[in-house]
Design an enzyme around this catalytic site. Structure first.
Site, PDB file in Angstrom:
ATOM      1  N   LYS A  79       0.817  -1.218   0.000  1.00  0.00           N
ATOM      2  CA  LYS A  79       0.000   0.000   0.000  1.00  0.00           C
ATOM      3  C   LYS A  79       0.847   1.264   0.000  1.00  0.00           C
ATOM      4  CE  LYS A  79      -0.642   0.692   4.965  1.00  0.00           C
ATOM      5  NZ  LYS A  79       0.107   1.948   4.967  1.00  0.00           N
ATOM      6  N   THR A  80       1.985   1.258   0.736  1.00  0.00           N
ATOM      7  CA  THR A  80       2.826   2.458   0.768  1.00  0.00           C
ATOM      8  C   THR A  80       3.377   2.758  -0.618  1.00  0.00           C
ATOM      9  OG1 THR A  80       3.428   1.934   3.050  1.00  0.00           O
ATOM     10  CG2 THR A  80       4.776   3.570   1.916  1.00  0.00           C
ATOM     11  N   ASP A 109      -3.846   7.856   4.544  1.00  0.00           N
ATOM     12  CA  ASP A 109      -3.279   6.518   4.723  1.00  0.00           C
ATOM     13  C   ASP A 109      -3.810   5.928   6.031  1.00  0.00           C
ATOM     14  OD1 ASP A 109      -1.726   4.299   4.228  1.00  0.00           O
ATOM     15  OD2 ASP A 109       0.088   5.160   5.112  1.00  0.00           O
ATOM     16  N   GLU A 110      -3.834   4.595   6.122  1.00  0.00           N
ATOM     17  CA  GLU A 110      -4.296   3.891   7.335  1.00  0.00           C
ATOM     18  C   GLU A 110      -5.677   4.412   7.772  1.00  0.00           C
ATOM     19  OE1 GLU A 110      -2.837   1.360   8.344  1.00  0.00           O
ATOM     20  OE2 GLU A 110      -0.674   1.495   8.077  1.00  0.00           O
ATOM     21  N   GLN A 159      -7.769  -4.730   9.537  1.00  0.00           N
ATOM     22  CA  GLN A 159      -6.680  -4.396  10.455  1.00  0.00           C
ATOM     23  C   GLN A 159      -7.036  -3.198  11.345  1.00  0.00           C
ATOM     24  OE1 GLN A 159      -2.468  -4.987   9.096  1.00  0.00           O
ATOM     25  NE2 GLN A 159      -3.372  -4.946   7.054  1.00  0.00           N
ATOM     26  N   ARG A 208       1.608 -11.278  10.278  1.00  0.00           N
ATOM     27  CA  ARG A 208       2.983 -10.800  10.507  1.00  0.00           C
ATOM     28  C   ARG A 208       3.991 -11.852  10.067  1.00  0.00           C
ATOM     29  NH1 ARG A 208       1.798  -6.359   9.757  1.00  0.00           N
ATOM     30  NH2 ARG A 208      -0.207  -7.335   9.300  1.00  0.00           N
TER      31      ARG A 208
END
Length: 756
Positions: free
Chosen positions: A35-36, A215-216, A246, A626
């Site tokens: 995504k970044t 973002d987020e 998330q 993770r």
């Protein structure tokens, strides 16, 4: 890098998201999906390929680290991106208020009060509040501002039901405005107020920013959503990036509904799902998807592993938490002999208190480790406080222990009074060997040199210490193990008696006032200090409730602390196992992950309602994703809880894994079968056996638009079914940002279903 080059490295979904224009865009970016890369490439693309003025782009996120990373990566792709506004929400709010300070009713040279400043100011504004009460009220005021609620807002009761709270909030606001400063909540709430009230400012911002990116987005709160809504017009290109699966920060005010209802607030929204995962092997992603699909409050996506297949996750059923720590240590040491670095491993747990067993085991096995996001167990404030009480019981002449606890919680025995007591004891003892006194005795004699108020407080402390000393018990003269107070053979016997040292530690926690003191902090700061103190009590379960048992316990702790100190002489080890809570793993990745404590009552707790259970399940999803190469999950049949060894059940989430999702090691509990859907979550849980939807549930379903005479237009954003229609609850998000719950069986007369 030329535009052609940075676009060529994108996969089809990433490319579609970068070049999209026109309608609002919601990028559902799954874990490990890049995504970044997408958001930074989109900034570069808009500037370099579409010719957009970089100063007309606003990109906001939640942490300074994330903002700096985003800015750096965008600048490497397009130099002009250095002129883009890439900020945290609060940084943007501060700059906005500097520019429009007069409209906000503050001076341009304001400073921002932190949490401590806020409590101090509130104490001055409402002197009748104790420090503890002021801390609690300050936390509630901060939460109210996260929801853009004022002292006279009707919905304020949802934040705090105390009838005095609106007046306390109002008094604080008045005092805050008098200072000319702001608090963190103001950095978002005041810009929202200015934009709502001042059409000129609002038009200026609409003209200034042609593109707004967040973002987020799943971590945004109500005030941040309202800020985005006010900053954008129908001509603004709005693009948000996030993952509803998330969203794990409800305790900080985050609202998953912001991402779930984005399309409703920004008509014509295009959704692009980034489902290609570049982090984990497919069996790990399959486990994650299988679990999170049990959530009803999600937009839906399925991750695909670009790395292909790999080792299936392992679910280990273990008899006790000691077996759990040994199992993890064995895995790590075995891998180490095969050349695997310690740093490849991460131990994940739900609460900080669970780190103690791993810290102890790893110290004795000489496995290097680092605790992320918190102090090592014995360095924590609350643990040092309890140890100081224990030390003073053993040695009433311990000045350091005495000074640490005589005024904690506050008893009006400040530093000056403490000095007087210490000086008095030293002067008496300096006269000779006869009639030597300790600090408890000195406190008993304090009336001769302290004020009556302080002397009374000191005598209250003495009463606590005397009660503890009499409660400890006499030694029984039985032999003891020098390392652990009891031998491995008689530990089971120690568990069968009530005369455990853990009972004494619990007595300290309660009678000292520290339980109440730290419970207030837990509520305010979301910490787990009371859980940590209880875990210390749990670790004392192997020792008898005698003076010798206490001495052995303190010796054992000192050994652990000495090992820690020796390990750190050469600096923090670089090649070390990571011990970390599930919340702190967000954004991280590790080759090998062990998720521990997967038992009902530990993860999840049994006091959760359906919405909280869904967030706990998302937290489990975050933990699973993770892991890059290997995933292990552990569940214990028995665990020391509240000073007792109790039988436990597997976490309900483990039943949701599905058949053949994980390889099982150890002895699975009788009747355990993955993929069962009739899962019990305890009171308030969301496990509901499949049943036919009633007509009421079909009519009042998620997504249905409604109208209420008092609240206006809204949409049903959540539902919760019970055993009967009378238990069916709907959650409605109204256009004025209010969120209300209704029982359609009884309250349908006040609601009207409307057509779009």
């Amino acid at each position: 890098m030329s535009g052609c080059e940075y676009l060529n490295v994108l996969n089809p979904e990433q490319y579609e998201a970068v070049v999209h224009e026109g309608s609002p865009l919601l990028i559902l970016a799954g874990a490990g999906s890049g995504k970044t890369r997408v958001i930074t490439t989109k900034i570069a693309y808009l500037i370099g390929e579409k010719g957009l003025d970089p100063q007309s782009i606003l990109a906001v996120t939640f942490t300074k680290k994330a903002a700096n990373e985003m800015a750096e990566r965008a600048r490497l792709l397009e130099e002009k991106a250095a002129f883009t506004q890439i900020r945290t929400f609060h940084s943007f709010g501060a700059r906005f208020l500097r520019t429009f300070s007069s409209q906000a009713g503050i001076g341009p040279n304001f400073t921002v009060y932190d949490d401590t400043d806020t409590v101090t100011l509130l104490s001055k504004a409402v002197p009748s509040l104790s420090r503890q009460q002021a801390s609690h009220a300050a936390h509630k005021i901060s939460l109210a501002k996260d929801y853009c609620l004022f002292p006279d807002s009707p919905d304020l009761v949802q934040v705090e039901s105390d009838p005095d709270f609106p007046d306390i909030y109002a008094a604080y606001q008045q005092r805050l405005r008098e200072t000319g400063n702001v608090d963190f909540g103001d950095l978002i709430m005041l810009p929202v107020c200015v934009l709502r009230a001042d059409e000129t400012v609002r038009a200026h911002m609409h003209e200034r920013f042609k593109v707004i990116m967040v973002d987020e987005y799943q971590d945004s709160n109500t005030a941040q959503f309202l800020l985005l809504q006010q900053l954008s017009s129908s001509a603004t290109y709005v693009c948000v990036v996030g993952d509803d699966d998330q969203s794990i920060y409800k305790f900080r005010g985050a609202e998953v509904k912001n991402i779930l209802t984005f399309q409703e607030h920004f008509p014509g929204t295009k959704i692009i799902r980034l489902e290609r995962n570049y982090r984990s092997v497919s069996p790990i992603l399959h486990a994650a998807d299988t679990v999170v699909q049990n959530n009803t409050e999600r937009l839906g996506k399925t991750l695909r592993a670009e790395r292909g297949s790999g080792k299936r996750p392992v679910l280990a059923f273990l008899p006790t938490q000691d077996a759990e720590t040994a199992y993890c240590a064995d895995l790590i040491q075995k891998a180490r002999t095969m050349g695997c670095p310690y740093a490849d491993w991460a131990i994940l747990y739900r609460t900080n208190a669970q780190s103690l067993g791993f810290e102890t085991e790893f110290l004795h096995r000489k496995i290097p480790y680092t605790v992320v996001g918190s102090l090592k167990f014995y360095e924590r404030e609350e643990i040092k406080d309890i140890l100081a009480f224990l030390a003073l019981v053993v040695n009433p002449k311990d000045e350091i222990a005495f000074r640490r606890i005589v005024n904690k919680p506050a008893r009006s025995v400040g530093a000056v009074s403490q000095d007087k007591i210490v000086d008095f004891v030293r002067s008496v003892n300096a006269r000779g060997q006869d009639n030597q006194i300790d600090f408890i005795q000195g406190c008993r004699m304090s009336a001769s040199f302290l004020s009556k108020k302080t002397a009374d407080a000191v005598h209250g402390f003495v009463s606590v210490m005397e009660s503890l000393c009499s409660f400890l018990g006499e030694d029984d003269g039985s032999p003891k193990d020098s390392a652990h107070g009891t031998t491995a053979e008689n530990r089971s016997d120690a568990d069968k008696t009530d005369q455990k040292l853990s009972v004494f530690v619990e007595k300290i926690i309660l009678s000292s006032g520290l339980n109440e003191y730290y419970s207030a902090q837990d509520e305010i700061a979301g910490t787990q200090k009371t859980a940590n103190m209880q875990e210390l009590a749990n670790s004392a379960v192997f020792y008898p409730k005698t003076l010798n048992g206490l001495l052995d316990f303190l010796d054992h702790i000192e050994l652990d602390r000495t090992l820690e100190a020796a390990e750190e002489k050469n600096g923090e080890p670089q090649d070390a196992v990571t011990l970390i809570t599930l919340h702190n793993t967000k954004g991280l990745e590790f080759p090998r992950v062990i998720i521990t404590g997967l038992e009902k009552g530990i993860f999840p707790r049994v006091d959760k309602d359906s919405e909280e259970i869904e967030e706990e399940r998302r937290l489990f999803y975050v933990g699973i994703t993770r892991a890059k190469d290997e995933l292990y999950m552990t569940s214990c049949a028995m665990r020391r809880l509240y000073g007792r060894t109790e039988y436990t059940e597997p976490s309900p989430f483990l039943y949701e894994l599905g058949n053949k999702t994980a390889d099982i090691e150890g002895r699975a509990p009788y009747g355990f079968s993955p993929s069962s859907r009739a899962v019990s979550f305890g009171e308030g849980g969301s496990g509901k056996s499949a049943k036919a939807q009633s007509a009421l549930e079909r009519r009042w379903a998620k997504g249905v638009r409604v109208y209420h005479d008092d609240w206006g237009y809204g949409v049903i954003v959540g539902t919760k079914a019970g055993a009967h229609d009378s238990d069916y609850v709907i959650t409605v998000q109204f256009e004025n940002a209010a969120v209300k719950r209704f029982l359609p069986k009884y309250q349908a007369h006040s609601l009207m279903i409307t057509e779009d």
